[in-house]
Motif scaffolding. Structure first.
Motif, PDB file in Angstrom:
ATOM      1  N   ASP A 254       0.884  -1.046  -0.048  1.00  0.00           N
ATOM      2  CA  ASP A 254      -0.105  -0.012  -0.070  1.00  0.00           C
ATOM      3  C   ASP A 254       0.875   1.264   0.148  1.00  0.00           C
ATOM      4  OD1 ASP A 254      -2.977   0.763   1.014  1.00  0.00           O
ATOM      5  OD2 ASP A 254      -1.733   2.373   1.478  1.00  0.00           O
ATOM      6  N   VAL A 255       0.405   2.436  -0.701  1.00  0.00           N
ATOM      7  CA  VAL A 255       1.255   3.573  -0.673  1.00  0.00           C
ATOM      8  C   VAL A 255       1.452   4.077   0.526  1.00  0.00           C
ATOM      9  CG1 VAL A 255      -0.380   5.383  -1.390  1.00  0.00           C
ATOM     10  CG2 VAL A 255       1.795   5.461  -2.573  1.00  0.00           C
ATOM     11  N   HIS A 256       0.580   3.947   1.487  1.00  0.00           N
ATOM     12  CA  HIS A 256       0.706   4.327   2.906  1.00  0.00           C
ATOM     13  C   HIS A 256       1.359   3.380   3.866  1.00  0.00           C
ATOM     14  CE1 HIS A 256      -2.789   6.562   0.983  1.00  0.00           C
ATOM     15  NE2 HIS A 256      -2.209   7.758   1.467  1.00  0.00           N
ATOM     16  N   HIS A 257       2.303   3.850   4.657  1.00  0.00           N
ATOM     17  CA  HIS A 257       2.869   2.917   5.551  1.00  0.00           C
ATOM     18  C   HIS A 257       1.782   2.486   6.478  1.00  0.00           C
ATOM     19  CE1 HIS A 257       5.265   2.116   9.585  1.00  0.00           C
ATOM     20  NE2 HIS A 257       5.676   1.415   8.434  1.00  0.00           N
ATOM     21  N   GLY A 258       2.148   1.239   6.567  1.00  0.00           N
ATOM     22  CA  GLY A 258       1.127   0.417   7.503  1.00  0.00           C
ATOM     23  C   GLY A 258       1.722   0.295   8.999  1.00  0.00           C
ATOM     24  N   ASN A 259       1.100   1.667   9.610  1.00  0.00           N
ATOM     25  CA  ASN A 259       1.810   1.925  10.939  1.00  0.00           C
ATOM     26  C   ASN A 259       0.934   1.041  11.974  1.00  0.00           C
ATOM     27  OD1 ASN A 259      -0.675   3.591  10.182  1.00  0.00           O
ATOM     28  ND2 ASN A 259      -0.557   3.680  12.299  1.00  0.00           N
ATOM     29  N   GLY A 260      -0.165   0.583  11.662  1.00  0.00           N
ATOM     30  CA  GLY A 260      -0.832  -0.243  12.670  1.00  0.00           C
ATOM     31  C   GLY A 260      -0.220  -1.645  12.850  1.00  0.00           C
ATOM     32  N   THR A 261       0.123  -2.382  11.482  1.00  0.00           N
ATOM     33  CA  THR A 261       0.674  -3.708  11.535  1.00  0.00           C
ATOM     34  C   THR A 261       2.067  -3.530  12.123  1.00  0.00           C
ATOM     35  OG1 THR A 261      -0.594  -3.827   9.502  1.00  0.00           O
ATOM     36  CG2 THR A 261       1.110  -5.530   9.976  1.00  0.00           C
ATOM     37  N   GLN A 262       2.867  -2.297  11.922  1.00  0.00           N
ATOM     38  CA  GLN A 262       4.168  -2.167  12.603  1.00  0.00           C
ATOM     39  C   GLN A 262       4.079  -2.362  14.071  1.00  0.00           C
ATOM     40  OE1 GLN A 262       7.513   0.341  11.040  1.00  0.00           O
ATOM     41  NE2 GLN A 262       7.229   1.637  12.794  1.00  0.00           N
ATOM     42  N   ASP A 263       2.984  -1.511  14.580  1.00  0.00           N
ATOM     43  CA  ASP A 263       2.772  -1.366  15.972  1.00  0.00           C
ATOM     44  C   ASP A 263       2.428  -2.769  16.669  1.00  0.00           C
ATOM     45  OD1 ASP A 263       2.075   0.095  18.472  1.00  0.00           O
ATOM     46  OD2 ASP A 263       0.201  -0.463  17.912  1.00  0.00           O
ATOM     47  N   VAL A 264       1.601  -3.481  16.037  1.00  0.00           N
ATOM     48  CA  VAL A 264       1.360  -4.958  16.290  1.00  0.00           C
ATOM     49  C   VAL A 264       2.572  -5.801  16.701  1.00  0.00           C
ATOM     50  CG1 VAL A 264       0.036  -7.126  16.063  1.00  0.00           C
ATOM     51  CG2 VAL A 264      -0.948  -4.846  15.696  1.00  0.00           C
ATOM     52  N   PHE A 265       3.499  -5.998  15.694  1.00  0.00           N
ATOM     53  CA  PHE A 265       4.435  -6.880  15.612  1.00  0.00           C
ATOM     54  C   PHE A 265       5.948  -6.151  15.800  1.00  0.00           C
ATOM     55  CE2 PHE A 265       1.191  -8.582  12.659  1.00  0.00           C
ATOM     56  CZ  PHE A 265       0.990  -9.656  13.586  1.00  0.00           C
ATOM     57  N   TYR A 266       6.026  -4.817  16.335  1.00  0.00           N
ATOM     58  CA  TYR A 266       7.301  -4.282  16.169  1.00  0.00           C
ATOM     59  C   TYR A 266       8.384  -5.122  17.090  1.00  0.00           C
ATOM     60  CZ  TYR A 266      10.389  -0.152  15.593  1.00  0.00           C
ATOM     61  OH  TYR A 266      11.210   0.595  15.314  1.00  0.00           O
ATOM     62  N   ALA A 267       7.749  -5.701  18.073  1.00  0.00           N
ATOM     63  CA  ALA A 267       8.814  -6.265  19.187  1.00  0.00           C
ATOM     64  C   ALA A 267       8.783  -7.859  19.307  1.00  0.00           C
ATOM     65  CB  ALA A 267       8.286  -5.658  20.646  1.00  0.00           C
TER      66      ALA A 267
END
Length: 336
Positions: A161-174
Protein backbone atom coordinates in the motif's frame (compact mmCIF):
# COMPACT_ATOMS: atom_id res chain seq x y z
CA UNK A 1 -4.34 -28.97 -4.94
CA UNK A 2 -7.46 -27.06 -3.96
CA UNK A 3 -8.71 -24.11 -6.01
CA UNK A 4 -7.76 -20.65 -4.78
CA UNK A 5 -10.30 -19.19 -2.38
CA UNK A 6 -11.76 -15.71 -2.17
CA UNK A 7 -13.55 -14.58 0.97
CA UNK A 8 -16.13 -11.80 0.71
CA UNK A 9 -19.32 -10.63 2.39
CA UNK A 10 -22.15 -8.28 1.46
CA UNK A 11 -21.65 -6.38 4.72
CA UNK A 12 -18.67 -4.63 3.08
CA UNK A 13 -21.27 -2.49 1.32
CA UNK A 14 -22.89 -1.48 4.62
CA UNK A 15 -19.89 0.47 5.92
CA UNK A 16 -20.93 3.99 4.89
CA UNK A 17 -18.56 6.81 5.85
CA UNK A 18 -20.44 9.29 3.66
CA UNK A 19 -18.63 11.18 0.86
CA UNK A 20 -15.27 9.51 1.23
CA UNK A 21 -12.58 7.90 -0.96
CA UNK A 22 -12.97 4.63 0.98
CA UNK A 23 -16.43 4.00 -0.47
CA UNK A 24 -18.66 0.95 -1.06
CA UNK A 25 -18.11 1.31 -4.82
CA UNK A 26 -14.59 -0.05 -4.29
CA UNK A 27 -16.04 -3.51 -3.67
CA UNK A 28 -18.50 -3.21 -6.54
CA UNK A 29 -15.69 -2.31 -8.97
CA UNK A 30 -13.62 -5.30 -7.85
CA UNK A 31 -16.52 -7.72 -8.13
CA UNK A 32 -17.39 -6.51 -11.62
CA UNK A 33 -13.80 -6.88 -12.81
CA UNK A 34 -13.43 -10.33 -11.26
CA UNK A 35 -16.78 -11.51 -12.65
CA UNK A 36 -15.69 -10.41 -16.12
CA UNK A 37 -12.75 -12.81 -15.76
CA UNK A 38 -14.90 -15.63 -14.36
CA UNK A 39 -13.42 -14.89 -10.94
CA UNK A 40 -10.04 -16.21 -12.17
CA UNK A 41 -11.05 -19.67 -11.01
CA UNK A 42 -11.36 -18.65 -7.37
CA UNK A 43 -13.85 -20.46 -5.17
CA UNK A 44 -15.92 -17.75 -3.53
CA UNK A 45 -16.80 -18.19 0.13
CA UNK A 46 -18.83 -16.12 2.55
CA UNK A 47 -16.70 -14.69 5.31
CA UNK A 48 -17.62 -15.43 8.92
CA UNK A 49 -17.80 -12.68 11.49
CA UNK A 50 -14.71 -12.47 13.68
CA UNK A 51 -15.13 -13.76 17.21
CA UNK A 52 -14.27 -11.63 20.19
CA UNK A 53 -11.26 -13.87 20.82
CA UNK A 54 -9.93 -13.25 17.30
CA UNK A 55 -10.16 -9.49 17.73
CA UNK A 56 -8.70 -9.53 21.24
CA UNK A 57 -5.63 -11.36 19.94
CA UNK A 58 -4.71 -7.96 18.43
CA UNK A 59 -6.82 -5.23 20.06
CA UNK A 60 -7.88 -4.52 23.66
CA UNK A 61 -11.52 -4.87 24.67
CA UNK A 62 -11.93 -1.12 25.13
CA UNK A 63 -11.17 -0.42 21.47
CA UNK A 64 -13.51 -3.18 20.29
CA UNK A 65 -16.28 -2.05 22.64
CA UNK A 66 -15.84 1.58 21.61
CA UNK A 67 -16.35 0.80 17.92
CA UNK A 68 -19.38 -1.36 18.70
CA UNK A 69 -20.97 1.33 20.84
CA UNK A 70 -20.32 4.10 18.31
CA UNK A 71 -21.87 2.08 15.49
CA UNK A 72 -24.84 1.07 17.64
CA UNK A 73 -25.43 4.74 18.51
CA UNK A 74 -25.81 5.60 14.83
CA UNK A 75 -22.17 6.14 13.87
CA UNK A 76 -19.83 9.09 13.92
CA UNK A 77 -16.24 10.16 13.47
CA UNK A 78 -13.36 8.38 15.19
CA UNK A 79 -10.97 10.94 13.71
CA UNK A 80 -11.01 13.32 10.77
CA UNK A 81 -10.43 10.47 8.31
CA UNK A 82 -12.22 7.57 9.97
CA UNK A 83 -16.01 7.54 10.14
CA UNK A 84 -18.40 4.72 11.02
CA UNK A 85 -22.07 4.10 10.31
CA UNK A 86 -24.49 1.60 11.87
CA UNK A 87 -23.42 -1.01 9.30
CA UNK A 88 -19.72 -0.55 9.94
CA UNK A 89 -19.67 -2.94 12.89
CA UNK A 90 -20.84 -5.90 10.83
CA UNK A 91 -18.53 -4.94 7.95
CA UNK A 92 -15.51 -4.73 10.24
CA UNK A 93 -16.30 -8.08 11.89
CA UNK A 94 -16.47 -9.81 8.51
CA UNK A 95 -13.34 -8.06 7.22
CA UNK A 96 -11.33 -9.42 10.14
CA UNK A 97 -13.15 -12.75 10.11
CA UNK A 98 -12.58 -13.18 6.38
CA UNK A 99 -8.85 -12.65 6.76
CA UNK A 100 -8.71 -15.27 9.52
CA UNK A 101 -10.86 -17.72 7.56
CA UNK A 102 -8.55 -17.29 4.59
CA UNK A 103 -5.62 -18.35 6.78
CA UNK A 104 -7.56 -21.42 7.92
CA UNK A 105 -8.19 -22.36 4.28
CA UNK A 106 -4.54 -21.89 3.40
CA UNK A 107 -3.13 -23.83 6.33
CA UNK A 108 -5.62 -26.68 6.62
CA UNK A 109 -7.80 -26.66 3.51
CA UNK A 110 -5.21 -27.38 0.85
CA UNK A 111 -5.48 -24.02 -0.94
CA UNK A 112 -2.20 -22.36 -1.88
CA UNK A 113 -3.69 -18.95 -2.64
CA UNK A 114 -6.37 -16.99 -0.86
CA UNK A 115 -7.81 -13.49 -0.97
CA UNK A 116 -9.81 -11.58 1.61
CA UNK A 117 -11.64 -8.82 -0.25
CA UNK A 118 -13.46 -6.60 2.22
CA UNK A 119 -13.73 -3.10 3.53
CA UNK A 120 -12.95 -1.31 5.75
CA UNK A 121 -9.20 -1.87 5.29
CA UNK A 122 -7.02 -2.48 8.29
CA UNK A 123 -3.30 -1.78 8.15
CA UNK A 124 -3.45 1.64 9.86
CA UNK A 125 -5.30 0.26 12.89
CA UNK A 126 -2.82 0.18 15.78
CA UNK A 127 -3.20 -2.01 18.84
CA UNK A 128 -5.10 0.67 20.76
CA UNK A 129 -6.22 3.08 18.03
CA UNK A 130 -8.43 2.89 14.95
CA UNK A 131 -7.35 5.41 12.32
CA UNK A 132 -6.70 6.06 8.64
CA UNK A 133 -10.00 4.58 7.35
CA UNK A 134 -9.24 1.40 9.37
CA UNK A 135 -11.13 -0.09 12.33
CA UNK A 136 -9.52 -3.48 13.07
CA UNK A 137 -6.16 -4.61 11.69
CA UNK A 138 -7.29 -7.42 9.42
CA UNK A 139 -3.88 -8.64 8.29
CA UNK A 140 -2.64 -8.67 11.89
CA UNK A 141 -5.69 -10.73 12.89
CA UNK A 142 -4.79 -13.13 10.07
CA UNK A 143 -1.16 -13.44 11.18
CA UNK A 144 -2.16 -14.00 14.80
CA UNK A 145 -4.64 -16.64 13.67
CA UNK A 146 -1.80 -18.44 11.88
CA UNK A 147 0.22 -18.45 15.07
CA UNK A 148 -2.46 -19.13 17.68
CA UNK A 149 -4.57 -21.70 15.81
CA UNK A 150 -2.01 -23.31 13.50
CA UNK A 151 1.32 -22.91 15.29
CA UNK A 152 2.95 -20.89 12.52
CA UNK A 153 5.85 -19.08 14.13
CA UNK A 154 7.17 -17.16 11.10
CA UNK A 155 4.94 -15.07 8.83
CA UNK A 156 6.01 -12.62 6.14
CA UNK A 157 3.74 -9.61 5.71
CA UNK A 158 4.56 -7.59 2.60
CA UNK A 159 2.70 -4.28 2.59
CA UNK A 160 2.78 -2.48 -0.76
CA UNK A 161 0.00 0.00 0.00
CA UNK A 162 1.29 3.50 -0.77
CA UNK A 163 0.75 4.51 2.88
CA UNK A 164 2.89 3.04 5.62
CA UNK A 165 1.24 0.23 7.57
CA UNK A 166 1.80 1.85 10.93
CA UNK A 167 -0.78 -0.35 12.63
CA UNK A 168 0.76 -3.62 11.48
CA UNK A 169 4.16 -2.33 12.51
CA UNK A 170 2.77 -1.44 15.93
CA UNK A 171 1.36 -4.94 16.45
CA UNK A 172 4.54 -6.81 15.52
CA UNK A 173 7.33 -4.33 16.28
CA UNK A 174 8.73 -6.27 19.23
CA UNK A 175 8.44 -9.84 17.92
CA UNK A 176 10.33 -12.02 15.45
CA UNK A 177 7.18 -14.02 14.67
CA UNK A 178 6.45 -11.67 11.77
CA UNK A 179 8.83 -10.20 9.21
CA UNK A 180 7.04 -7.00 8.25
CA UNK A 181 8.21 -5.29 5.06
CA UNK A 182 6.54 -2.07 3.93
CA UNK A 183 7.08 -0.14 0.69
CA UNK A 184 5.43 3.25 0.99
CA UNK A 185 5.64 6.82 -0.26
CA UNK A 186 7.36 9.29 2.04
CA UNK A 187 6.50 11.94 2.98
CA UNK A 188 2.86 10.91 3.20
CA UNK A 189 0.21 9.99 5.76
CA UNK A 190 0.62 8.74 8.49
CA UNK A 191 4.21 10.04 8.70
CA UNK A 192 5.70 6.82 10.10
CA UNK A 193 7.83 4.16 8.46
CA UNK A 194 11.30 5.66 8.40
CA UNK A 195 14.03 3.29 7.29
CA UNK A 196 15.53 3.55 10.79
CA UNK A 197 12.39 1.96 12.31
CA UNK A 198 13.57 -1.65 12.39
CA UNK A 199 11.89 -3.22 15.43
CA UNK A 200 12.65 -3.51 19.12
CA UNK A 201 13.58 -6.20 21.63
CA UNK A 202 13.08 -9.63 20.04
CA UNK A 203 11.75 -7.88 16.95
CA UNK A 204 14.90 -5.92 16.17
CA UNK A 205 15.60 -6.33 12.46
CA UNK A 206 12.22 -7.86 11.67
CA UNK A 207 10.59 -4.59 10.59
CA UNK A 208 11.86 -3.51 7.19
CA UNK A 209 10.68 -0.08 6.08
CA UNK A 210 11.40 0.90 2.49
CA UNK A 211 10.17 4.48 2.02
CA UNK A 212 10.18 5.78 -1.55
CA UNK A 213 9.83 9.32 -2.91
CA UNK A 214 6.82 10.65 -4.82
CA UNK A 215 6.99 9.62 -8.44
CA UNK A 216 8.36 6.15 -7.72
CA UNK A 217 7.33 3.80 -10.51
CA UNK A 218 7.35 0.15 -11.53
CA UNK A 219 11.14 0.05 -11.69
CA UNK A 220 11.45 1.14 -8.04
CA UNK A 221 8.71 -1.03 -6.58
CA UNK A 222 9.52 -4.21 -8.48
CA UNK A 223 13.23 -3.94 -7.70
CA UNK A 224 12.54 -3.42 -4.00
CA UNK A 225 10.43 -6.57 -3.88
CA UNK A 226 12.76 -8.75 -5.93
CA UNK A 227 16.12 -7.51 -4.64
CA UNK A 228 15.37 -6.52 -1.03
CA UNK A 229 12.22 -8.21 0.29
CA UNK A 230 12.70 -11.59 -1.40
CA UNK A 231 16.31 -12.15 -0.20
CA UNK A 232 15.38 -11.14 3.35
CA UNK A 233 12.34 -13.42 3.27
CA UNK A 234 14.40 -16.28 1.90
CA UNK A 235 16.70 -16.02 4.92
CA UNK A 236 13.76 -15.70 7.28
CA UNK A 237 11.97 -18.74 5.76
CA UNK A 238 8.35 -17.83 6.57
CA UNK A 239 5.76 -20.57 6.75
CA UNK A 240 3.09 -18.26 5.36
CA UNK A 241 3.16 -15.15 3.17
CA UNK A 242 0.53 -12.43 3.56
CA UNK A 243 0.27 -9.39 1.30
CA UNK A 244 -1.31 -6.18 2.57
CA UNK A 245 -2.46 -5.35 -0.93
CA UNK A 246 -3.23 -1.71 -1.39
CA UNK A 247 -3.44 -0.33 -4.92
CA UNK A 248 -3.06 3.37 -4.14
CA UNK A 249 0.53 3.47 -5.44
CA UNK A 250 -1.10 3.16 -8.87
CA UNK A 251 -0.38 5.97 -11.31
CA UNK A 252 -4.12 6.77 -11.47
CA UNK A 253 -4.75 6.96 -7.72
CA UNK A 254 -5.78 10.41 -6.41
CA UNK A 255 -4.38 10.16 -2.87
CA UNK A 256 -0.66 9.78 -3.57
CA UNK A 257 1.97 10.46 -6.19
CA UNK A 258 3.56 7.11 -7.05
CA UNK A 259 3.37 5.73 -10.59
CA UNK A 260 2.96 1.96 -10.38
CA UNK A 261 0.98 0.31 -13.21
CA UNK A 262 -0.91 -2.96 -13.47
CA UNK A 263 2.25 -4.44 -14.98
CA UNK A 264 4.17 -3.40 -11.87
CA UNK A 265 1.70 -5.17 -9.58
CA UNK A 266 1.91 -8.25 -11.80
CA UNK A 267 5.71 -8.24 -11.59
CA UNK A 268 5.73 -7.83 -7.80
CA UNK A 269 3.25 -10.71 -7.64
CA UNK A 270 5.54 -12.86 -9.77
CA UNK A 271 8.36 -12.26 -7.29
CA UNK A 272 6.13 -13.28 -4.40
CA UNK A 273 4.77 -16.32 -6.21
CA UNK A 274 8.28 -17.51 -7.16
CA UNK A 275 9.35 -17.12 -3.53
CA UNK A 276 6.29 -19.04 -2.32
CA UNK A 277 7.05 -21.85 -4.78
CA UNK A 278 10.66 -21.98 -3.59
CA UNK A 279 9.66 -22.10 0.08
CA UNK A 280 6.61 -24.31 -0.54
CA UNK A 281 4.27 -21.98 1.34
CA UNK A 282 0.86 -20.47 0.69
CA UNK A 283 0.08 -16.82 -0.10
CA UNK A 284 -2.84 -14.81 1.28
CA UNK A 285 -3.90 -11.41 -0.07
CA UNK A 286 -5.69 -8.96 2.23
CA UNK A 287 -7.21 -5.90 0.56
CA UNK A 288 -6.07 -2.53 1.85
CA UNK A 289 -6.33 0.82 0.01
CA UNK A 290 -6.84 1.89 -3.59
CA UNK A 291 -9.18 4.76 -4.42
CA UNK A 292 -9.26 5.05 -8.22
CA UNK A 293 -11.96 2.47 -8.85
CA UNK A 294 -10.69 1.24 -12.20
CA UNK A 295 -7.07 1.03 -11.08
CA UNK A 296 -8.06 -0.74 -7.87
CA UNK A 297 -9.97 -3.39 -9.81
CA UNK A 298 -7.42 -3.97 -12.55
CA UNK A 299 -4.51 -3.93 -10.09
CA UNK A 300 -6.11 -6.60 -7.94
CA UNK A 301 -7.00 -8.71 -10.97
CA UNK A 302 -3.41 -8.48 -12.21
CA UNK A 303 -2.13 -9.51 -8.78
CA UNK A 304 -4.44 -12.48 -8.33
CA UNK A 305 -3.98 -13.66 -11.90
CA UNK A 306 -0.20 -13.96 -11.50
CA UNK A 307 -0.34 -15.42 -8.00
CA UNK A 308 -2.86 -18.03 -9.19
CA UNK A 309 -1.10 -19.21 -12.33
CA UNK A 310 -0.89 -22.96 -12.88
CA UNK A 311 2.58 -24.44 -12.69
CA UNK A 312 5.74 -22.78 -11.39
CA UNK A 313 6.27 -19.04 -11.82
CA UNK A 314 9.77 -17.84 -12.57
CA UNK A 315 11.24 -14.95 -10.63
CA UNK A 316 11.38 -11.84 -12.81
CA UNK A 317 14.79 -10.86 -14.13
CA UNK A 318 15.08 -7.26 -13.04
CA UNK A 319 17.94 -4.77 -12.84
CA UNK A 320 18.76 -3.52 -9.38
CA UNK A 321 17.39 -0.01 -9.05
CA UNK A 322 19.65 2.48 -7.30
CA UNK A 323 17.20 2.90 -4.43
CA UNK A 324 16.84 -0.85 -4.01
CA UNK A 325 20.59 -1.27 -4.00
CA UNK A 326 20.90 1.18 -1.13
CA UNK A 327 18.31 -0.67 0.92
CA UNK A 328 19.87 -4.01 0.02
CA UNK A 329 23.18 -2.83 1.47
CA UNK A 330 21.43 -1.50 4.58
CA UNK A 331 19.77 -4.85 5.23
CA UNK A 332 22.75 -7.04 4.31
CA UNK A 333 22.63 -8.80 7.70
CA UNK A 334 20.27 -11.78 7.55
CA UNK A 335 16.80 -11.46 9.06
CA UNK A 336 16.41 -14.41 11.35
Amino acid sequence: MADPVLFHHASSLLHDPGPHPEQPARITAIEQAMAARDWLGFERRQSPAASRALLEAVHPARLINGIHELCAAGGGAIDADTVVSPGSWEAALHAAGGAAAMVDALLTGGARLGASVHRPPGHHAEIERSMGFCLFNNVAVAARRARDEHGVDRVLILDWDVHHGNGTQDVFYATDEVLFASIHQSPLYPGTGAAAETGSAAGEGFTVNLPVPPGSDDAVYTSLVEHVVVPLARRYAPRLILISAGFDAHVDDPLAQCRVTDAGYATMSASVRALADELDVAVGVVLEGGYALGALATGLVATLEVLGRDGPVAAPQLPVHELADGYRRRHAAPAG
